[in-house]
Design a protein around this motif. Structure first.
Motif, PDB file in Angstrom:
ATOM      1  N   MET A 173      51.977  47.760  39.153  1.00 25.05           N
ATOM      2  CA  MET A 173      52.879  47.113  38.366  1.00 25.05           C
ATOM      3  C   MET A 173      52.504  46.522  37.137  1.00 25.05           C
ATOM      4  N   VAL A 174      53.018  46.639  35.765  1.00 23.32           N
ATOM      5  CA  VAL A 174      52.278  46.104  34.740  1.00 23.32           C
ATOM      6  C   VAL A 174      53.515  45.060  33.957  1.00 23.32           C
ATOM      7  N   LYS A 175      54.821  45.548  34.530  1.00 25.42           N
ATOM      8  CA  LYS A 175      55.746  44.643  34.046  1.00 25.42           C
ATOM      9  C   LYS A 175      56.922  44.449  34.923  1.00 25.42           C
ATOM     10  N   ARG A 176      57.378  43.195  35.132  1.00 25.79           N
ATOM     11  CA  ARG A 176      58.232  42.910  36.106  1.00 25.79           C
ATOM     12  C   ARG A 176      59.701  42.498  35.421  1.00 25.79           C
ATOM     13  N   LYS A 177      60.624  43.000  35.649  1.00 23.97           N
ATOM     14  CA  LYS A 177      62.023  42.918  35.190  1.00 23.97           C
ATOM     15  C   LYS A 177      62.856  42.092  35.945  1.00 23.97           C
ATOM     16  N   TYR A 178      63.435  40.692  35.549  1.00 25.31           N
ATOM     17  CA  TYR A 178      64.580  40.218  36.377  1.00 25.31           C
ATOM     18  C   TYR A 178      65.950  40.576  36.177  1.00 25.31           C
ATOM     19  N   LYS A 179      66.787  39.816  36.911  1.00 22.03           N
ATOM     20  CA  LYS A 179      68.154  40.273  36.796  1.00 22.03           C
ATOM     21  C   LYS A 179      68.869  39.837  35.550  1.00 22.03           C
ATOM     22  N   ASN A 180      68.280  38.710  34.881  1.00 20.62           N
ATOM     23  CA  ASN A 180      68.862  38.296  33.760  1.00 20.62           C
ATOM     24  C   ASN A 180      68.559  39.159  32.410  1.00 20.62           C
ATOM     25  N   GLY A 181      67.718  40.070  32.459  1.00 23.30           N
ATOM     26  CA  GLY A 181      67.263  40.930  31.631  1.00 23.30           C
ATOM     27  C   GLY A 181      65.897  40.548  31.012  1.00 23.30           C
ATOM     28  N   THR A 182      65.169  39.494  31.340  1.00 13.76           N
ATOM     29  CA  THR A 182      63.902  39.170  31.040  1.00 13.76           C
ATOM     30  C   THR A 182      62.958  39.692  31.662  1.00 13.76           C
ATOM     31  N   GLU A 183      61.634  39.985  31.134  1.00 13.22           N
ATOM     32  CA  GLU A 183      60.455  40.699  31.677  1.00 13.22           C
ATOM     33  C   GLU A 183      59.239  39.775  31.481  1.00 13.22           C
ATOM     34  N   GLU A 184      58.506  40.141  32.485  1.00 12.37           N
ATOM     35  CA  GLU A 184      57.123  39.485  32.595  1.00 12.37           C
ATOM     36  C   GLU A 184      56.110  40.211  32.635  1.00 12.37           C
ATOM     37  N   GLU A 185      54.889  40.204  32.131  1.00 16.76           N
ATOM     38  CA  GLU A 185      53.918  40.963  32.202  1.00 16.76           C
ATOM     39  C   GLU A 185      53.110  40.692  33.439  1.00 16.76           C
ATOM     40  N   VAL A 186      52.664  41.684  34.287  1.00 11.71           N
ATOM     41  CA  VAL A 186      51.731  41.493  35.282  1.00 11.71           C
ATOM     42  C   VAL A 186      50.785  42.505  35.654  1.00 11.71           C
ATOM     43  N   ASP A 187      49.912  42.408  36.322  1.00 12.43           N
ATOM     44  CA  ASP A 187      49.058  43.349  36.700  1.00 12.43           C
ATOM     45  C   ASP A 187      48.868  43.352  38.376  1.00 12.43           C
ATOM     46  N   MET A 188      49.580  44.103  39.030  1.00 17.58           N
ATOM     47  CA  MET A 188      49.766  44.092  40.364  1.00 17.58           C
ATOM     48  C   MET A 188      49.285  45.335  40.971  1.00 17.58           C
ATOM     49  N   LYS A 189      48.149  45.497  41.674  1.00 19.11           N
ATOM     50  CA  LYS A 189      47.894  47.085  42.205  1.00 19.11           C
ATOM     51  C   LYS A 189      48.850  47.124  43.415  1.00 19.11           C
ATOM     52  N   ILE A 190      49.373  48.156  43.816  1.00 19.77           N
ATOM     53  CA  ILE A 190      50.165  48.618  44.744  1.00 19.77           C
ATOM     54  C   ILE A 190      49.484  49.469  45.746  1.00 19.77           C
ATOM     55  N   ASN A 191      49.268  48.773  47.005  1.00 17.96           N
ATOM     56  CA  ASN A 191      48.268  49.166  48.109  1.00 17.96           C
ATOM     57  C   ASN A 191      49.310  50.337  48.724  1.00 17.96           C
ATOM     58  N   TYR A 192      48.508  51.204  49.366  1.00 16.41           N
ATOM     59  CA  TYR A 192      49.291  52.340  50.043  1.00 16.41           C
ATOM     60  C   TYR A 192      48.339  52.685  51.303  1.00 16.41           C
ATOM     61  N   THR A 193      48.791  53.574  52.076  1.00 17.94           N
ATOM     62  CA  THR A 193      48.090  53.964  53.205  1.00 17.94           C
ATOM     63  C   THR A 193      48.371  55.689  53.405  1.00 17.94           C
ATOM     64  N   ARG A 194      47.322  56.483  53.785  1.00 18.26           N
ATOM     65  CA  ARG A 194      47.479  57.498  54.036  1.00 18.26           C
ATOM     66  C   ARG A 194      47.424  58.001  55.512  1.00 18.26           C
ATOM     67  N   ALA A 195      47.269  57.058  56.179  1.00 17.04           N
ATOM     68  CA  ALA A 195      47.452  57.326  57.773  1.00 17.04           C
ATOM     69  C   ALA A 195      48.717  57.419  58.366  1.00 17.04           C
ATOM     70  N   GLY A 196      48.904  58.363  59.244  1.00 10.54           N
ATOM     71  CA  GLY A 196      50.012  58.802  59.861  1.00 10.54           C
ATOM     72  C   GLY A 196      51.031  59.612  59.003  1.00 10.54           C
ATOM     73  N   ILE A 197      50.389  60.128  58.087  1.00  9.50           N
ATOM     74  CA  ILE A 197      51.265  61.364  57.094  1.00  9.50           C
ATOM     75  C   ILE A 197      51.450  62.575  57.842  1.00  9.50           C
ATOM     76  N   ALA A 198      50.533  62.855  58.723  1.00  6.09           N
ATOM     77  CA  ALA A 198      50.418  64.170  59.531  1.00  6.09           C
ATOM     78  C   ALA A 198      51.345  64.207  60.755  1.00  6.09           C
ATOM     79  N   TRP A 199      51.706  65.294  61.252  1.00  3.28           N
ATOM     80  CA  TRP A 199      52.669  65.295  62.214  1.00  3.28           C
ATOM     81  C   TRP A 199      51.477  64.903  63.686  1.00  3.28           C
ATOM     82  N   PRO A 200      52.093  64.161  64.416  1.00  2.00           N
ATOM     83  CA  PRO A 200      51.229  63.808  65.698  1.00  2.00           C
ATOM     84  C   PRO A 200      50.912  65.123  66.494  1.00  2.00           C
ATOM     85  N   SER A 201      51.822  66.255  66.248  1.00  4.77           N
ATOM     86  CA  SER A 201      51.418  67.142  67.003  1.00  4.77           C
ATOM     87  C   SER A 201      50.399  68.041  66.489  1.00  4.77           C
TER      88      SER A 201
END
Length: 357
Positions: A173-201
């Motif tokens: 995320m590089v820019k956060r947008k608030y409900k009042n229309g203002t924006e704020e520059e950020v630098d936030m990494k979005i973490n994810y996981t690839r565990a559990g994406i396959a069928w258990p079978s």
């Protein structure tokens, strides 16, 4: 001419039981217009609300899709012009106009005009090999059964494994947008996981690693597929339950799609891995860093990045709800039509009976 009983071979004659002689008591429903009406009515009344529920929940799922087939690398040259052996990194920015709420979001990769359902492609694999026998040779894998240069069997072999999708994504995320229309520059990494994406079978059942802890030794005497950059035992060296034939992105790719335009799960954005986020991805601008490895444009295909919320039934899927709704509506329509026919016939019978009197 009569044949005497003692001259008949009775060795193959079935016993004189009710089961063998088909004398068991049975209920044989009489299917006619009068019995069809209540059956169609009950099934139709059951299917229509389920279809409406599925469509409503699927409609509440938010989804963002971006075509990155022609994205440009850091040197401003299109990544699709790079040789396949060269890695290319490109960045694409996109904006979410509203919050994508949920404890877990799904990242997909999508392909267009990619015929995984072609008979030769879909059968080009070795299920026996994938169950933990890397040296097993299967004629179904031709022409990717044995490496012509080393005479070693490919592991995994076949067209499906050789064409495994290998683009990777990083999201920030590089820019956060608030409900009042203002924006704020950020630098936030979005973490994810690839565990559990396959069928258990699939994981651990249809796909298993060779016995033992030394995968390098287990795959000795084999060679990696032609288009792979690393050996199968190097797909995830930090997690033995996600390495080699147990690698979940590999398992997801090996389950072929039924249609030429499809998407497959890339990862889950779990909010437990992103404590800075408030139960979802907030509105704002995001930067997607793509390690562009998978060529598609030379055969007129396209590839997509898809971000989606989920419902109680999973990701966005209108088709199941539409099928339920149409089927239920048709059954109700047939029930009404049959009712009108029966009513008309009944009136005719009563009218004829009255005239005869």
């Amino acid at each position: 001419m009569l044949i005497k009983e003692e001259n008949i071979d009775t060795s193959k004659r079935p016993s004189d039981g009710a089961f063998y002689q088909q004398r068991l008591p049975a209920w044989k429903p009489v299917i006619n217009i009068h019995t069809t009406i209540p059956v169609f009515s009950v099934i139709g009344v059951f299917l229509v609300p389920i279809g409406l529920l599925l469509i409503t929940t699927a409609g509440s799922v938010k989804e963002f899709r971006m075509d990155y087939s022609s994205c440009e690398g850091q040197d401003r040259d299109p990544c699709f012009d790079k040789p396949y052996s060269d890695s290319c990194v490109c960045e694409e920015e996109f904006t979410l106009d509203s919050k994508y709420s949920g404890k877990q979001l799904i990242m997909y990769y999508g392909l267009e005009k990619y015929y995984q359902n072609h008979r030769k492609y879909a059968t080009s694999r070795s299920d026996q090999q994938l169950r933990g026998y890397p040296r097993y040779q299967d004629d179904n894998c031709e022409p990717y059964q044995i490496d012509p240069n080393t005479s070693l069997p490919y592991a995994p072999c076949g067209l499906i494994a050789n064409t495994m999708f290998n683009d990777t994504f990083e999201l920030r995320m590089v820019k956060r947008k608030y409900k009042n229309g203002t924006e704020e520059e950020v630098d936030m990494k979005i973490n994810y996981t690839r565990a559990g994406i396959a069928w258990p079978s699939d994981h651990g059942t249809k796909f298993r690693n060779p016995p033992g802890d030394d995968l390098v030794l287990a795959f000795n005497g084999t060679t990696k597929p032609t288009n792979w950059r690393v050996a199968p035992f190097m797909l995830d060296e930090t997690n033995k339950d996600n390495n080699a034939f147990l690698n979940e992105p590999f398992i997801v790719w090996m389950r072929v799609a039924a249609f030429p335009t499809f998407r497959k799960v890339y990862s889950y954005i779990d909010m437990r891995l992103n404590e800075e986020l408030d139960n979802g991805l907030e509105a704002g601008t995001y930067k997607l860093t793509i390690h562009y490895n998978y060529p598609v444009l030379y055969y007129n295909s396209r590839k997509y990045f898809v971000l989606s919320t989920t419902s109680i039934f999973g990701g966005r899927n209108l088709m199941i709800g539409i099928v339920y709704l149409i089927t239920g509506a048709l059954l109700l329509l047939l029930a009404i039509t049959f009712t009108c026919v029966v009513k008309k016939d009944l009136q005719t019978i009563l009218s004829n009976f009255g005239n005869s009197n």
